[in-house]
Motif scaffolding. Structure first.
Motif, PDB file in Angstrom:
ATOM      1  N   TRP A   1       0.798  -1.175  -0.076  1.00 46.23           N
ATOM      2  CA  TRP A   1       0.008   0.054  -0.147  1.00 46.23           C
ATOM      3  C   TRP A   1       0.837   1.122  -0.071  1.00 46.23           C
ATOM      4  O   TRP A   1       1.617   1.619   0.932  1.00 46.23           O
ATOM      5  N   ARG A   2       1.067   1.971  -0.842  1.00 46.66           N
ATOM      6  CA  ARG A   2       1.693   3.073  -1.163  1.00 46.66           C
ATOM      7  C   ARG A   2       0.840   4.164  -0.471  1.00 46.66           C
ATOM      8  O   ARG A   2       0.087   5.217  -1.297  1.00 46.66           O
ATOM      9  N   VAL A   3       1.017   4.388   0.846  1.00 43.02           N
ATOM     10  CA  VAL A   3       0.147   5.364   1.655  1.00 43.02           C
ATOM     11  C   VAL A   3       0.363   6.729   1.203  1.00 43.02           C
ATOM     12  O   VAL A   3      -0.453   7.412   1.153  1.00 43.02           O
TER      13      VAL A   3
ATOM     14  N   ASP B   1       8.964   1.109   3.763  1.00 45.56           N
ATOM     15  CA  ASP B   1       9.612   2.044   3.171  1.00 45.56           C
ATOM     16  C   ASP B   1       9.113   3.408   3.457  1.00 45.56           C
ATOM     17  O   ASP B   1       8.070   3.694   3.266  1.00 45.56           O
ATOM     18  N   ILE B   2      10.170   4.085   3.929  1.00 49.15           N
ATOM     19  CA  ILE B   2       9.736   5.712   4.217  1.00 49.15           C
ATOM     20  C   ILE B   2      10.651   6.474   3.275  1.00 49.15           C
ATOM     21  O   ILE B   2      12.088   6.097   3.509  1.00 49.15           O
TER      22      ILE B   2
ATOM     23  N   ASN C   1      16.026   7.942   3.269  1.00 50.97           N
ATOM     24  CA  ASN C   1      15.167   6.992   2.993  1.00 50.97           C
ATOM     25  C   ASN C   1      15.363   5.799   4.134  1.00 50.97           C
ATOM     26  O   ASN C   1      16.568   5.423   4.368  1.00 50.97           O
ATOM     27  N   PHE C   2      14.502   5.054   4.453  1.00 49.90           N
ATOM     28  CA  PHE C   2      14.479   4.156   5.484  1.00 49.90           C
ATOM     29  C   PHE C   2      13.559   2.791   5.100  1.00 49.90           C
ATOM     30  O   PHE C   2      12.316   3.083   4.491  1.00 49.90           O
TER      31      PHE C   2
ATOM     32  N   LEU D   1       5.923   6.651   1.621  1.00 46.77           N
ATOM     33  CA  LEU D   1       5.512   5.818   2.660  1.00 46.77           C
ATOM     34  C   LEU D   1       4.850   4.535   1.835  1.00 46.77           C
ATOM     35  O   LEU D   1       3.831   4.608   1.248  1.00 46.77           O
ATOM     36  N   LYS D   2       5.382   3.432   2.175  1.00 45.77           N
ATOM     37  CA  LYS D   2       4.640   2.089   1.666  1.00 45.77           C
ATOM     38  C   LYS D   2       4.701   1.133   2.678  1.00 45.77           C
ATOM     39  O   LYS D   2       5.813   1.042   3.481  1.00 45.77           O
TER      40      LYS D   2
END
Lengths: 1156, 480
Positions: free
Chosen positions: A746-748, A825-826, A834-835, A763-764
């Motif tokens: 979900w690509r929030v 993923d942020i 990126n995190f 944000l994924k």
């Protein structure tokens, strides 16, 4: 046109042929199909005519092109639709020509329809430009000019030119895509970042995009020159990630996949591609099975799943799956600590990217072989529009990182005399004290070795034909004299687009390597320091004095003679490649056939001359052997992609693959040569025929695979994967396994409610669940086997057939790993930070377990599917662009924690012993235990409890009645008053729990500095080398620990007395289990980029000069030469063993990288 | 149209999952499958050959069995080798590295059981078939007998098939049950084995071997009448005789001679003898390991005869006349005089004697003496051995050093036989067996100053590695 049609037709013929002939099993079914069967898919079949506009729109969709025409002027004409529709060109021709129109192809995907000029015969050459529409992109929405009352004229254009640079470095950026917004017209920048683009007047905005940079839209505002600087995008979401049987954009990934770019690979000059992964990817442990030149590497992805089946990941090299079993390249089939590396024939400079597939969503497409993770290696291919020459060349030196402190000549003589005096029937002193001779064998045998690598590649293409050719030479002199690895490799990758529908290509690498192997660390460390190197005549001194042969009687060879005089080389010739053909069947539907081969020919040559002790005893000894290991692959896949309503996007892959491996080997050995002069070249000169052997096996994998990627509203991503694999290695009826997986993401950050903030740019959330398998066991384990043996009957050697030492198991089947993964993923601050975080849980069931069976069966092992192992852990990685501008600083870091636990074993066992470690000194049996609740492959030893100080103490304790004062004491774990096998316990585990790595890159103007640290924490090492060097029996040299040996009550509570024997020998205890944690500066690179643009050198686009140091700093408490050691190689149960391992080295390298 | 055909074909091909088991069938390449082996007489014979590996392997007569026997006496010294010292001084424990015969014997028993299960169904000459079955049973009996002697009660295996959990709970059975099998096997063997083989089959077990085994088993059990009778039967076969020259018993040029009944067969390069390299001193054979150090006292008391000249030495003189002197006496009998030019270590050409005629004579003498006292037949048997021992190749005899025996009491005769066995059969894997059998292990070794020896050492410990895997196994007393 005609030629294209022909080619297309030929393509069909070839393609159809491949399917019919190569597909196993299906030939007959296919042949029985009626040949006149012809379904149709044109929806307006029942009408005879249509408007020109409706037909042209249909073609646009079908062929994914834009067709520009004036809809008012010509669009409403009625035309016949019964036309030749075999290709777009022929369709247009037969459609337009009858009504006085013609068309012009102004770009790959752009056609203009206009009135035919009567006398025009030749099409005016159009300036080539490149579209950004790639075959894989969804069809672009085409803006039509129908609202415009004026007839559209292509002549109404503007020309814009300019230069694109990197914002942070000011360097020109080649290969940037430039698109006129709202059209499909575009171009790319040339080698100097310059572009020139002609677009329609209406175009107001240009879109600049390039992988690794943020995409920028620039309004033209009437300018004819548009210069622009692009901002580097640290982890671009547009980056394309290769996955099994396809590729996706990183933003569309649902699985856990880590990528390593060619820049990162080249940043660490390594001999073999797997080494480039070390410390770069969380959850991936890379250990040198041997630090020797060309030595093997062992990789564990997210822990160890399997007890006895392979634990190495599957490597897929340009689509060709290879399981890297280092033992297969071993001609003699013998265990050696200098394991040749099965992947060392790949030139790391040729690699475009390495993708590590970790979770079930990513690996399930490789079903049966996915459980250990998959490493995809993609080699470089030619890129359109550029002819690039790249030269990468480096030279360096390497030296041993560390040495053992051993006794000198006099210390040894005194110690050995004491040892032979401390036995029930003492021997007189063996050696003179002080010794007249003092030889430091480590100094003699170790050296500074030269490492060099030169790699040259040519690549380029015109869009229809892209190529890459490269050649490479690598040469590494090992730090042990005589050891060396040399490789030549060549690559040829080609992609040819025959027509809009048909393309083909190939990948091919040819390599030849020569590995001189020196497994002489034990010999070097144990050699007596009080004997000279050379005798009085200048020959190597060989210790043949009968009086000095004590103890086990094994005499130590002169290590320098062995290093310099013995031939022990492994020559590998390998061809790995494939050809593919791809046909676009319908819009969005592509079929691909791939045929590949991996042909490995290993040759081993060995000769031990009479200048060594071994050679003297044998009268010279020669070996020749080969292993021919050939693997064939056929893969047939269909790929379908489509999207509709701007909401749904789907990508489907289905396929069938067939792989078969054949191995044949032989081995010749003779001794007793009249002269050393002919070495191994004339084996017939030796005495009689002896030790001739050969072996062979075959195994086959037959698989069906499928995957659906479905994207809803561009932010809900679903992946379903399944593969059915059949492997010949398993029992009748147990051969096929089914491996499904599902994932969603979900690509929030793409949600509308997320658009009003600046902080989070990405944000994924991801999660996946699936089952993968493992089949990496030797073939034939389900069969009852009788093997030929030799026995003397009638005073001659005859053949007998003996049962194999394994009980057959006809029920043997798949090992299965069920994996759950959840990840996040942020991206922050426009993806400057990126995190990625992942948590995973893996359960492996039906373990392929080579269980030792009690000797009273007459067998030693059976392969069974028993037990369950759990691996769970988390992985974090971080990329940060700390500073941008003139002074740039970026950091990437990763850490992973893995907990491994045996959940259960067979019904009635809570613990099982693993295969014995061969050649272990001392009385060592069953030292590796697999026990429920403990990590896989735990060390199972006695517990050291000091030194017996006096006979009174021994008598009082009563636990070791046969011990003598000065012997090692062990703890009575079960307190039953006696030391026996029940007093062993789990005292350590060789599986590291924490892995981490971090890189800091600094750049200022043209200077770069990169520091890459890598570490391991919470790991144990069983230091069997040290045990051997503290075995105080006087047979061989020992470490300086012996200086503190027990010589009377109270003298030592750590080091026992010197004795050649008498009491039960020292047992393997936790005394030799050490903390194997370390942190090391794996590479330090300092580079200078020549500002070629500023110098006006347009003939060269890059000139980079660098220095790299490897392993310059290591922080560890480990007492051996190096904590990064793994004598067990790939064997799972023997992880964390240091047994006379080839010493790790420090390296200093200078290099240059030039691109023209 | 074409595209449609292809499309359809592709889809059909991909999804019509037909039987593809055929392509996955495993075809044996470099081994044979028992299911289609054992079909004719030749294959039955090849199966029988597999029995003999188990006598020649390292953990059998090549190394382990003589080590376990001969260091535990007052003859061989442990030297400076840790494992030999432990054997010599009785300080070994269940982790001891020389207990591998346990594995070896059961591997042999498996091979026998495979033959007993497969060969009966082969259509072949019944006499030869029974001969092969008998051969297998003789070898099984001998390995079980060795197991009992070394370890006491042991697990019994008479079938091939076993599950792992059965094997892991396979307890030790009372040795009397196993002796029943031994006698049954040997009775079948002596009735069905041939007297001898054609020269191309020399080395296989014969009727004489089965009878000799029976004689030794009975002797060990104190069943002297049966031991005497079986020894007598061997003597009556008329097949065996003593070699005139004691050296010829061991010389590779005269192997499988008239004195040999059963030997572990070796050939350089192919199946090399290790015991020669290990027992011989450096400087004698090309790769001497110096482990055959002989106790000085024992050497000094060895009657000075031709037999001593062949058995032990302090000076090695090669056939070429070169000599090497040693501080301590060494084993000499296994130096393969005629084959010194072989290729390296562990590649000796000589056979290791397992059963030989001199022993049969000594069994007869010992058993006869126990049954009927020192009868003339008993004297005849032992004196034949002594006469050969003192006779040099040129015919001269050391009569003074080793006279014919006469006029001994039953007890004196018994001691004389024990002593004769000690000298005649030295370093031939008899020492510890004989001392335990005759109840003298503790006495003899303590007299040699080995204070550790005790009742415990009347059996060897069950290997720890075996107990680790088979939890039903118990350890012998004194080793826990």
């Amino acid at each position: 046109m005609h030629m294209f049609n022909n080619l297309t037709n030929n393509g069909w013929v070839i393609f159809t042929y491949l399917w019919f002939v190569i597909l196993p099993c299906y030939g007959q079914e296919l042949a029985s199909l009626p040949t006149d069967y012809s379904p149709t898919n044109l929806q307006y079949q029942d009408e005879q005519t249509a408007t020109l506009e409706s037909l042209l729109i249909a073609y646009e969709k079908k062929y994914q092109v834009s067709i520009i025409f004036n809809s008012d002027e010509i669009g409403q004409q009625k035309v016949s639709k019964l036309i030749d529709d075999s290709s777009l060109d022929s369709s247009l021709k037969s459609l337009l020509n009858p009504i006085g129109l013609t068309f012009k192809k102004i770009d790959d995907n752009v056609y203009v329809v206009k009135r035919a000029k009567k006398r025009q015969k030749s099409v005016k050459k159009v300036e080539r430009s490149r579209t950004i529409l790639s075959a894989n992109s969804p069809p672009a929405r085409v803006k039509r000019l129908r609202a415009n009352p004026r007839p559209h004229k292509v002549e109404m254009v503007q020309t814009i030119s300019g230069r694109v640079t990197d914002l942070s470095t000011d360097e020109p950026l080649p290969g940037v895509n430039i698109l006129a917004k709202g059209t499909t017209t575009g171009t790319v920048t040339d080698i100097n970042g310059n572009y020139r683009l002609t677009v329609a007047d209406e175009v107001t905005t240009l879109v600049f995009s390039s992988i690794g940079y943020e995409t920028l839209e620039e309004v033209i505002s009437g300018r004819s020159t548009v210069n622009l600087a692009l901002t580097p995008d640290i982890q671009s979401l547009e980056e394309v990630v290769v996955v099994g049987y396809g590729s996706v954009k990183r933003r569309d990934l649902t699985g856990s996949v880590a990528s390593i770019s060619s820049e990162e690979i080249q940043a660490v000059p390594v001999a073999s591609p797997e080494q480039a992964i070390q410390g770069r990817v969380p959850g991936v442990q890379v250990t040198q099975a041997s630090a020797a030149p060309g030595g093997g590497v062992s990789i564990r992805i997210r822990g160890s799943n399997s007890v006895n089946a392979g634990n190495e990941p599957l490597y897929v090299i340009d689509g060709f799956p290879v399981y890297s079993d280092n033992t297969l390249s071993n001609v003699q089939g013998r265990a050696t600590r200098v394991t040749p590396n099965a992947l060392a024939s790949i030139n790391p400079n040729d690699i475009e990217s390495i993708e590590v597939l970790k979770d079930a969503s990513a690996t399930a497409i490789y079903g049966a072989r996915g459980a250990n993770g998959v490493v995809l290696i993609t080699t470089k291919r030619g890129k359109s529009g550029r002819n690039v020459v790249n030269l990468n060349s480096y030279v360096g030196v390497q030296e041993v990182r560390n040495q053992y402190d051993l006794l000198n000549g006099s210390q040894f003589a005194e110690f050995a005399n004491e040892a032979v005096n401390n036995i029930p029937e003492p021997l007189p002193p063996l050696y003179e004290v002080p010794s007249a001779v003092d030889t430091d064998w480590q100094n003699e045998v170790f050296r500074t070795g030269v490492v060099q690598n030169h790699s040259l590649s040519f690549s380029g293409g015109d869009g229809n034909t892209n190529y890459l050719v490269s050649g490479e030479y690598y040469n590494e002199e090992g730090v042990v004299r005589g050891s060396q690895f040399e490789r030549y490799s060549f690559r040829f990758n080609l992609d040819k687009k025959v027509s809009e529908r048909v393309s083909f290509g190939n990948s091919l690498t040819l390599s030849r390597s020569d590995n001189d192997i020196r497994d002489i660390l034990a010999n070097t460390l144990l050699a007596l320091p009080n004997v000279p190197i050379y005798d009085s005549e200048g020959n190597y001194f060989l210790n043949t004095d009968p009086a000095l042969i004590i103890g086990s009687g094994s005499r130590l060879d002169n290590p320098l003679a062995v290093a310099n005089e013995v031939t022990n080389e492994l020559l590998t010739t390998r061809a790995l490649g494939n050809i593919y053909g791809e046909v676009k069947i319908l819009e969005g539907l592509t079929a691909k056939v791939l045929i590949g081969g991996d042909l490995i020919y290993n040759k081993e040559n060995g000769y031990t001359p009479q200048s060594t002790l071994a050679g003297l005893d044998l009268g010279g000894s020669a070996i020749q052997g080969t292993v021919e290991n050939i693997s064939w692959l056929n893969e047939n896949t269909l790929n379908y992609q489509n999207s509709w309503n701007e909401k749904h996007s789907i990508n489907v892959v289905v396929g069938h693959t067939f792989q078969r491996q054949n191995l044949e080997a032989y081995n010749l050995r003779r001794t007793q040569f009249p002269t050393d002069a002919t070495s191994y070249y004339d084996i017939s000169a030796g005495a009689e025929d002896q030790n001739i052997s050969s072996r062979a096996f075959q195994f086959t994998l037959n698989s069906y695979l499928g995957r659906i990627n479905y994207t809803l509203k561009d932010r809900y991503l679903f992946t379903f994967t399944a593969r059915a694999d059949g492997s010949s290695k398993f029992g009748e009826g147990r051969k096929y396994g089914f491996f499904p997986s599902g994932a969603l993401a979900w690509r929030v950050s793409d949600e509308p409610f997320f658009q009003n903030q600046e902080l989070l740019s990405n944000l994924k959330l991801r999660t996946s669940y699936g089952i993968t398998g493992n089949q990496e066991i030797p073939p034939y384990r389900s069969l009852n086997r009788l093997r030929a043996g030799r026995v003397i009957i009638g005073q001659e050697a005859v053949t007998s057939y003996n049962p194999a030492n394994e009980l057959p198991n006809p029920e043997l089947g798949w090992e299965q790993t069920t994996q759950f993964d959840v990840g996040l993923d942020i991206g922050l601050f426009n993806n400057r930070l990126n995190f990625t975080a992942d948590y995973y849980h893996k359960l492996t069931d039906d373990l392929l377990f080579q269980v030792p069976v009690p000797a009273n069966t007459g067998f030693r092992f059976i392969w069974e599917n028993i037990g369950q192992i759990e691996n769970k852990g988390f992985e974090l990685s971080l990329n940060s662009n700390n500073l941008v501008g003139d002074f740039r600083w970026s950091t990437s870091a990763n850490v992973s924690v893995n907990d491994n636990r045996v959940i259960e074993l067979a019904q009635d066992d809570t613990q099982l012993f693993a295969t014995l470690f061969p050649n272990t000194p001392g009385n060592v049996n069953n030292i590796v235990l697999v026990e429920e609740g403990a990590p896989l492959g735990s060390f199972y030893t006695y517990v050291f409890d000091g030194i017996w100080q006096s006979q009174d103490e021994i008598d009082a304790a009563g636990t070791m009645p046969n011990a003598l004062p000065g012997d090692e004491r062990y703890r009575d774990i079960n307190e039953d008053g006696v030391i026996n096998g029940d007093d062993r316990m789990i005292t350590g585990s060789g599986l590291p729990r924490i892995l981490y790595g971090f890189t800091n890159d600094f750049a200022y103007k043209n200077f770069e500095l990169s520091l890459f640290f890598q570490g391991v924490a919470q790991a144990d090492i069983l230091n069997i080398t040290r045990q051997g060097l503290e075995l105080l029996d006087g047979d061989a040299n020992v470490s300086t620990a012996a200086l503190d040996r027990w010589i009377g009550p109270g003298t030592s509570n750590l080091v026992p007395r010197a004795t050649s024997g008498g009491s039960p020998g020292p047992l393997l205890s936790d005394k030799y289990i050490e903390d194997g944690s370390f942190l090391r500066l794996r590479t330090l690179t300092f580079a200078y980029n020549l500002p070629t643009a500023d110098l006006g050198w347009s003939w060269i686009s890059q000139a980079r000069f660098y220095f790299t140091g490897q392993n310059l700093l290591t922080f560890t408490d480990y007492q051996g030469i190096d904590p990064e050691v793994n004598a067990g190689g790939q064997a799972q149960l023997l992880q964390g063993f240091d047994q006379w391992s080839y010493p790790m080295q420090k390296r200093y390298i200078f290099g240059v990288n030039l691109t023209f | 149209m074409k595209s449609n055909i292809v499309t359809l074909s592709l889809i059909l091909a991909l999804f019509s999952v037909s039987s593809c088991e055929d392509v996955l069938e495993e075809v044996p390449l470099d081994f044979v499958s028992p299911e289609n082996f054992y079909t004719n007489a030749t294959e039955a014979r090849i199966a029988a050959y597999s029995l003999y590996n188990t006598l020649v392997n390292r953990n059998s007569y090549n190394v382990a069995l003589w080590k376990l026997n001969d260091y535990a006496t007052n003859a061989l010294d442990g030297g400076a080798n840790n494992s030999n010292i432990q054997l010599d001084e009785f300080t070994y424990d269940p982790n001891f590295g020389e207990l591998g015969y346990w594995n070896e014997a059961y591997q042999a028993i498996l091979r026998v059981n495979i033959i007993l299960e497969n060969v009966p169904d082969i259509n072949m000459d019944e006499t030869e078939k029974n001969g092969i079955l008998a051969e297998a049973r003789a070898i099984r009996a001998w390995h079980y007998f060795n197991l009992i002697r070394l370890f006491g009660d042991v697990p019994l295996r008479t079938e091939v098939q076993i599950t792992r959990s059965e094997a892991a709970n396979n307890p030790r059975l009372n040795k009397e049950i196993i002796y029943d099998l031994i006698f049954e096997d040997l009775a079948f063997a002596e009735n069905n084995l041939p007297l001898d083989y054609p020269s191309s089959e020399v080395g296989r077990a014969t009727q004489g071997a089965a009878k000799t085994m029976l004689a030794i088993v009975h002797l060990t059990r104190g069943e002297f009448q049966q031991a005497r009778d079986k020894a007598q039967e061997v003597m009556n076969l008329g097949v065996y005789e003593l070699m005139a020259d004691y050296r010829d018993v061991y010389d590779p040029d005269t192997k499988n001679n008239a004195e040999h009944i059963l030997s572990a067969q070796y050939q350089k390069f192919r199946v090399g003898a290790w015991f020669e390299s290990i027992l011989s001193p450096a400087g004698s054979v090309p790769c001497g390991f110096n482990q055959g150090t002989v106790s000085r006292e024992w050497y000094d008391e060895f009657p000075d005869t031709y037999r001593k000249e062949i058995s032990v030495m302090t000076t090695f003189v090669s056939d070429a006349g070169d000599s090497v002197e040693y501080d301590r006496p060494h084993v000499k009998k296994y130096i393969a005089w005629s084959q010194l030019d072989r290729g390296g270590c562990f590649s000796g050409e000589n056979n290791f004697p397992i059963l030989r005629y001199a022993e049969v004579l000594l069994i007869f003498a010992e058993a006869e003496n126990e049954v009927a006292g020192s009868t003339p037949a008993a004297y005849e048997a032992i004196n034949a051995v002594r006469k050969r021992a003192r006779t040099w190749p040129d015919g001269t005899e050391d009569v003074e050093a080793l006279p014919d025996l006469a006029g001994l009491s039953q007890d004196e005769f018994r001691d004389a036989v024990y002593r004769e066995r000690e000298l005649e059969l030295c370093f031939e894997a008899h020492g510890w067996f004989d001392l335990v059998r005759t109840g003298r292990l503790i006495e003899v070794n303590q007299a040699a100053g080995k204070t550790n020896v005790s009742e415990t050492h009347l059996l060897y410990p069950v290997p720890q590695s075996a107990i680790d895997l088979n939890t039903a196994l118990t350890q012998n007393p004194g080793y826990n």
